[in-house]
Design a protein around this motif. Structure first.
Motif: not given
Ligand SMILES: [Zn+2]
Length: 375
Positions: A9-14, A23-30
Motif C-alpha cells: 500500500v502506497c504511503r503517499a497516495c494510498g 515503490r508505487c507504480p502510480g506516484c513513486g511513493g514508498v
Molecule cells: Zn502512490
C-alpha cells in the motif's frame, strides 16, 4: 493463507498495488505491506522458514539455514558499561556473515515465484554479498550496481565469486539506485535493502520472534540497532509489536536507531522532532554499512523514525573513534569479531549508560549485524 492477504500500500497516495515489489507504480511513493502479522507456531527445521506462518507465503522456500543466530550473554561488557545485562544477538554467523541473509532468503523465494529474469540490487556491501549468494542458491541471475568508486571492494569481489554481475555506474550511490531501477522496469526483482521492496523488512520480524524464544518469553528493556535506512529496526519492532498485541509480552522494548556522526539523517530528524527526513551530506566513516544519506528516498527513513517513536525509543549517533573502540571491546573481551557498523550499538550503549539514559538495572540487546572478517 492467500497471497492476496499481503498487499503493498502506497504511503503517499494510498493506492493498493498487489503484485508489485517496489515503490508505487502510480506516484513513486514508498510502500508498506499490509498483511496478517501473526505470532507463528515455529515449525520444521532451522532457518527463516521455521516462522513461515508469519511470513508472506511462497511456493519455493530458498534457504541456507539463515536465522536462528545465537544470543550471547556478555558479562564483561555489562560490567564495563555498568548495566545489568548485555546480550548480543550475533547475526554475523548467518551464511554470508550478515543479517541481510534473512531478507534475501525471503526475497529470492518471492523472486522465484514471480518468474522474474533475475534479481537486482544497488549495493556495495553486505546486501551485495547476500543477494549474490542467495540468487546462486535459487538459480537466478544477479546484477549489482555500485558507484564507480566502490567497484573492486572486498565485498563486491565476494559477490562476484558467487557469480553476480557487478556494474559500476558513474556518480554516487543515488546513480547506482537509478541504474537498478531501470532494470526493475524490465521485470527484474528488486533486492535493494532499504524499504524499496516492501516485502523484505518482513523477514526481520524473525529477529524479535527468536529473541522472545531465547530470553524465555521475557522482553529486553532496550534493543539497539545499527541503522542506515532502518528495515532491520522496523522489522524487529513489528515482530515485538505482534507479540505484544497477542498478549505474549507486556510491552515492546525501546528501540534505539544507532547511526554514526558522519552520516546521521535519522538522528538529525529525531533531534528536531521533524516529521520528514532530510538527506545527509556524509563524511567518510569507518562504518560504511550504515552510512546511507537516504538521498532520493528520504521518505523511507520516516518509517524507521515512526517505529522508534512508537516504541518510546531513541535515535543516537556515535563518533568513529567510539565505534572503533567498540570493535576492539567486542573482539578482545567477548570473542566477537564484528564490522564497525555492527559494533556501533555498543558504542551507543556506553554513551547512554554513562549519561543515565539507560539505567543500571536495564536489560539490553545489541544487534551485531555483520562480521568483521569481510572488512
Ligand atoms: Zn502512490
Amino acid at each position: 493463507m492467500s497471497p492476496r492477504e499481503w498487499t503493498p500500500v502506497c504511503r503517499a497516495c494510498g493506492a493498493r498495488n498487489p503484485g508489485t515489489w517496489s515503490r508505487c507504480p502510480g506516484c513513486g511513493g514508498v510502500q508498506v505491506l499490509e498483511g496478517p502479522r501473526t505470532v507463528p507456531t515455529p515449525s520444521g527445521a532451522g532457518g527463516l522458514w521455521r516462522f513461515r506462518d508469519a511470513l508472506p507465503p511462497v511456493r519455493h522456500e530458498i534457504t541456507m539455514g539463515e536465522g536462528g543466530t545465537p544470543l550471547v550473554r556478555c558479562e564483561r561488557l555489562a560490567a564495563r558499561t555498568e548495566v545489568a545485562q548485555v546480550l548480543v544477538k550475533n547475526e554475523t554467523v548467518n551464511p554470508t556473515l550478515s543479517f541481510k541473509d534473512r531478507a534475501m532468503a525471503l526475497g529470492v523465494s518471492l523472486a522465484r515465484d514471480a518468474d522474474t529474469p533475475g534479481v537486482v540490487a544497488a549495493s556495495t556491501g553486505n546486501t551485495a554479498v547476500s543477494a549474490a549468494a542467495y540468487a546462486a542458491r535459487a538459480g537466478l541471475p544477479c546484477r549489482l550496481y555500485c558507484a564507480a568508486g566502490a567497484a573492486g571492494s572486498a565485498k563486491l569481489r565476494t559477490a562476484q565469486a558467487y557469480g553476480a554481475g557487478v556494474e559500476p555506474v558513474d556518480g554516487d550511490f543515488s546513480s547506482a539506485h537509478a541504474a537498478a531501477a531501470e532494470l526493475e522496469a524490465e521485470g527484474w526483482f528488486p533486492l535493494t535493502t532499504t524499504f524499496r521492496n516492501p516485502y523484505l523488512a518482513e523477514a526481520h520480524r524473525t529477529v524479535a520472534l527468536e529473541l522472545f524464544e531465547q530470553t524465555g518469553g521475557s522482553v529486553p528493556d532496550w534493543v539497539l540497532v545499527p541503522v542506515g535506512a532502518g528495515p532491520l529496526l522496523v522489522g524487529a519492532y513489528e515482530g515485538f509489536r505482534a507479540l505484544a498485541d497477542a498478549g505474549r509480552i507486556p510491552r515492546v522494548p525501546r528501540m534505539v536507531a544507532v547511526q554514526v556522526d558522519a552520516c546521521a539523517p535519522l538522528v538529525d530528524a529525531w533531534r528536531t522532532n521533524a516529521a520528514t527526513v532530510t538527506a545527509a551530506n556524509p563524511r567518510p566513516t569507518v562504518a560504511g554499512a550504515i552510512a546511507d544519506p537516504l538521498r532520493g528516498y528520504e521518505d523511507e527513513g520516516v518509517l524507521t523514525l515512526e517505529a522508534v517513536r512508537e516504541s518510546n525509543g531513541l535515535a543516537v549517533s556515535v563518533p568513529d573513534e567510539a565505534v572503533l573502540a567498540a570493535v576492539d571491546d567486542l573482539a578482545r573481551h567477548e570473542g566477537l569479531l564484528v564490522e564497525p557498523a555492527g559494533a556501533a550499538p555498543l558504542a551507543a550503549l556506553a554513551a547512554l549508560a554513562a549519561d543515565g539514559t539507560v539505567a543500571p538495572d536495564a536489560r539490553v540487546v545489541l544487534l551485531a549485524t555483520g562480521h568483521g572478517a569481510k572488512e
